[in-house]
Design an enzyme around this catalytic site. Structure first.
Site, short mmCIF file in Angstrom:
data_model
loop_
_atom_site.label_atom_id
_atom_site.label_comp_id
_atom_site.label_asym_id
_atom_site.label_seq_id
_atom_site.Cartn_x
_atom_site.Cartn_y
_atom_site.Cartn_z
N ASP A 121 0.84 -1.19 0.00
CA ASP A 121 0.00 0.00 0.00
C ASP A 121 0.88 1.24 0.00
O ASP A 121 1.85 1.32 0.77
CB ASP A 121 -0.91 0.00 1.22
CG ASP A 121 -2.02 1.04 1.11
OD1 ASP A 121 -2.48 1.29 -0.02
OD2 ASP A 121 -2.44 1.58 2.13
N HIS A 128 -3.50 14.34 0.75
CA HIS A 128 -3.70 13.50 1.93
C HIS A 128 -2.50 13.59 2.87
O HIS A 128 -2.66 13.80 4.08
CB HIS A 128 -3.92 12.05 1.50
CG HIS A 128 -3.99 11.08 2.62
ND1 HIS A 128 -5.02 11.06 3.55
CD2 HIS A 128 -3.15 10.07 2.99
CE1 HIS A 128 -4.81 10.09 4.42
NE2 HIS A 128 -3.69 9.47 4.11
N GLU A 194 -10.14 4.30 4.01
CA GLU A 194 -9.24 4.95 3.07
C GLU A 194 -9.70 4.59 1.66
O GLU A 194 -9.66 3.41 1.27
CB GLU A 194 -7.78 4.50 3.29
CG GLU A 194 -7.20 5.05 4.57
CD GLU A 194 -5.71 4.83 4.72
OE1 GLU A 194 -5.11 5.47 5.59
OE2 GLU A 194 -5.14 4.02 3.94
N GLU A 196 -9.24 4.16 -2.02
CA GLU A 196 -8.04 3.94 -2.82
C GLU A 196 -8.38 3.23 -4.13
O GLU A 196 -9.49 2.74 -4.32
CB GLU A 196 -7.02 3.10 -2.04
CG GLU A 196 -6.67 3.67 -0.67
CD GLU A 196 -5.50 2.96 0.00
OE1 GLU A 196 -4.74 2.27 -0.72
OE2 GLU A 196 -5.35 3.11 1.22
N ASP A 228 -8.97 0.55 2.34
CA ASP A 228 -7.95 0.06 3.26
C ASP A 228 -8.31 0.53 4.67
O ASP A 228 -7.86 1.57 5.13
CB ASP A 228 -6.56 0.56 2.84
CG ASP A 228 -5.45 -0.12 3.61
OD1 ASP A 228 -5.59 -1.32 3.89
OD2 ASP A 228 -4.46 0.54 3.93
N ARG A 232 -7.02 3.93 13.63
CA ARG A 232 -6.08 5.05 13.79
C ARG A 232 -5.42 5.08 15.17
O ARG A 232 -4.26 5.49 15.28
CB ARG A 232 -6.80 6.37 13.53
CG ARG A 232 -7.37 6.53 12.13
CD ARG A 232 -6.30 6.52 11.08
NE ARG A 232 -6.86 6.81 9.75
CZ ARG A 232 -6.18 6.73 8.62
NH1 ARG A 232 -4.91 6.34 8.64
NH2 ARG A 232 -6.75 7.02 7.46
N GLN A 235 -2.86 2.28 15.17
CA GLN A 235 -1.79 2.69 14.26
C GLN A 235 -0.87 3.74 14.89
O GLN A 235 0.35 3.66 14.78
CB GLN A 235 -2.40 3.23 12.97
CG GLN A 235 -1.40 3.70 11.93
CD GLN A 235 -2.07 4.33 10.72
OE1 GLN A 235 -3.30 4.39 10.65
NE2 GLN A 235 -1.28 4.79 9.77
N LYS A 248 -3.59 -1.82 10.39
CA LYS A 248 -3.96 -1.92 8.98
C LYS A 248 -4.26 -3.35 8.53
O LYS A 248 -4.96 -3.54 7.54
CB LYS A 248 -2.79 -1.40 8.11
CG LYS A 248 -2.51 0.08 8.27
CD LYS A 248 -3.45 0.92 7.44
CE LYS A 248 -2.98 2.34 7.32
NZ LYS A 248 -3.83 3.13 6.42
N THR A 252 -8.59 -5.42 4.25
CA THR A 252 -8.51 -4.52 3.11
C THR A 252 -9.54 -5.00 2.10
O THR A 252 -9.43 -6.12 1.58
CB THR A 252 -7.11 -4.53 2.47
OG1 THR A 252 -6.14 -4.11 3.44
CG2 THR A 252 -7.05 -3.60 1.26
N GLU A 355 -9.35 12.96 7.82
CA GLU A 355 -9.28 14.27 7.16
C GLU A 355 -10.63 14.95 7.14
O GLU A 355 -10.73 16.15 7.40
CB GLU A 355 -8.78 14.11 5.73
CG GLU A 355 -7.38 13.58 5.56
CD GLU A 355 -7.11 13.33 4.10
OE1 GLU A 355 -6.73 14.29 3.39
OE2 GLU A 355 -7.29 12.19 3.64
#
Length: 406
Positions: A121, A128, A194, A196, A228, A232, A235, A248, A252, A355
């Site tokens: 990834d 971002h 996420e 993607e 994905d 948080r 992480q 993570k 996925t 975000e």
């Protein structure tokens, strides 16, 4: 160029017409439990192996229960198979033989279309990366010093790449807020998405031989959508000094349809201007540009919350593949790499909740009156995308959906 027309009613007006023809793997009631390669045309799925036999052409690569044999065959075969499928679905003489092999999309179950070998990834959106830098390092330069010199990425867990519709179980792990003296253990409180785009590798490469930018098309078979999922808080505590791990690796999600690279010729665009000259092995200014004009939409519980533009990505998939192999690492059939979160310059184009809510400080308001900072149990996230096709057509990618379970 004039796109050929299909004999299947309604297919020509669909994002899944003969200009697209994405590949997937399905099961259906007529042969319970038997996985088959299918090609989507309109709102139907063509049993590809049975179709080849019905028209009297070789079917071995299309008779498999996964796309991997076709992926391994390489680009000349990919082109040959795509040409044959287009011919079968546009030549009126094949209508009688193939019509019984078209199954309604609503009546099939879709599966992970290929066996994932390795998963990488990336972190390729400048918007971002800049937003996260501003959130976590206020008052400092938002981008790390290496960001504009190389496509940053990490190796993920291939075994937890799952097909759209697979429930996402809220992961557990260690968490430590800045105000906590010691870490605690439990379910993540900051589950994120996420948005993607993923790239599926077909033809392998030789160990010790980098894949140069001009060989991207030789190795990449097609494109799909990716979510994905990210914990948080897990992480944030674990990623220093070696990067993402348990935050993570729990899931996925990918869309079930792999859009062939050849279906995206009209979507190719020049990537954004770069204010740092890349090293020669990453310099694509004199070759084929592999920016892609894909328009994504993210929906939370059915409500659109973001529309990320893939054309804004700083690093292209070709540069990512080249960087991934420049040290001599080899490619295997079924390797899979994703773009990293796609975010544009405007708030409504941010591809992750961290975000969109500015790390929880600005909650999203949903039509039912509730708000979200991060995902709650029962929440469902769906990502869709389209791209421009030939002669004004639209290329569809389907969707990648996941629902959070406790």
């Amino acid at each position: 160029m004039t796109t050929p027309r299909s004999w299947l009613a309604g297919a020509d007006d669909s994002p899944f017409g003969v200009h697209n023809l994405p590949y997937g793997v399905f099961t259906a009631a007529d042969r319970p439990g038997v996985r088959r390669i299918g090609v989507r045309i309109g709102e139907s799925v063509l049993d590809a192996g049975a179709a080849a036999r019905a028209v009297g052409e070789p079917s071995v690569l299309l008779d498999a229960d996964t796309l991997n044999p076709l992926l391994a065959a390489g680009r000349p075969v990919w082109t040959e198979v795509r040409t044959a499928l287009t011919r079968w679905l546009t030549d009126e003489s094949h209508r009688a033989a193939l019509s019984p092999l078209l199954l309604p999309l609503a009546e099939v179950e879709l599966h992970l279309p290929f066996e994932v070998a390795d998963y990488v990834d990336f972190y390729a959106s400048e918007h971002h990366a800049t937003n996260l830098g501003r959130i976590f390092r206020p008052g400092s330069e938002p981008l790390t010093p290496n960001w504009k010199h190389l496509p940053i990425g990490y190796h993920g867990r291939a075994g937890t790449v799952v097909v759209s519709g697979t429930p996402v179980i809220r992961p557990q792990g260690q968490r430590k807020a800045p105000t906590d003296a010691v870490p605690s253990f439990g379910p993540t409180r900051r589950l994120d998405i996420e948005a993607e785009v993923g790239f599926v590798v077909g033809a392998p490469s030789v160990l010790g031989t980098p894949v140069t930018l001009d060989r991207f098309r030789e190795h990449v078979f097609g494109v799909c959508l990716v979510n994905d999922w990210s914990a948080r808080d897990i992480q944030a505590w674990e990623y220093v000094p070696l990067g993402p791990f348990l935050g993570k690796s729990f899931a996925t999600s990918v869309s079930p349809w792999i859009v062939p690279l050849d279906a995206l010729e009209q979507a190719r665009v020049t990537p954004p201007a770069r204010d740092v000259e890349p090293l020669p092995y990453l310099d694509d200014r004199g070759g084929e540009p592999w920016g892609l004009d894909l328009a994504l939409e993210v929906r939370l519980n059915g409500h659109p919350v973001s529309r990320p533009p893939f054309a804004s990505m700083y690093w292209t998939a070709a540069q990512q593949l080249t960087h991934m192999t420049v040290n001599g690492a080899s490619l295997r059939t079924g390797d899979f790499f994703a773009s990293g979160t796609i975010s544009g310059p405007e708030p409504e184009t941010r591809g992750a909740l961290i975000e969109l809510t500015w790390n929880g400080e600005e909650p999203l308001k949903l039509p039912d009156g509730t708000t979200r900072t991060f995902l709650e149990d029962g929440d469902e996230v769906t990502i869709t995308a389209t791209a421009p096709g030939p002669d004004g057509t639209v290329v569809g990618f389907g969707e990648v959906t996941g629902r959070v379970t406790p």
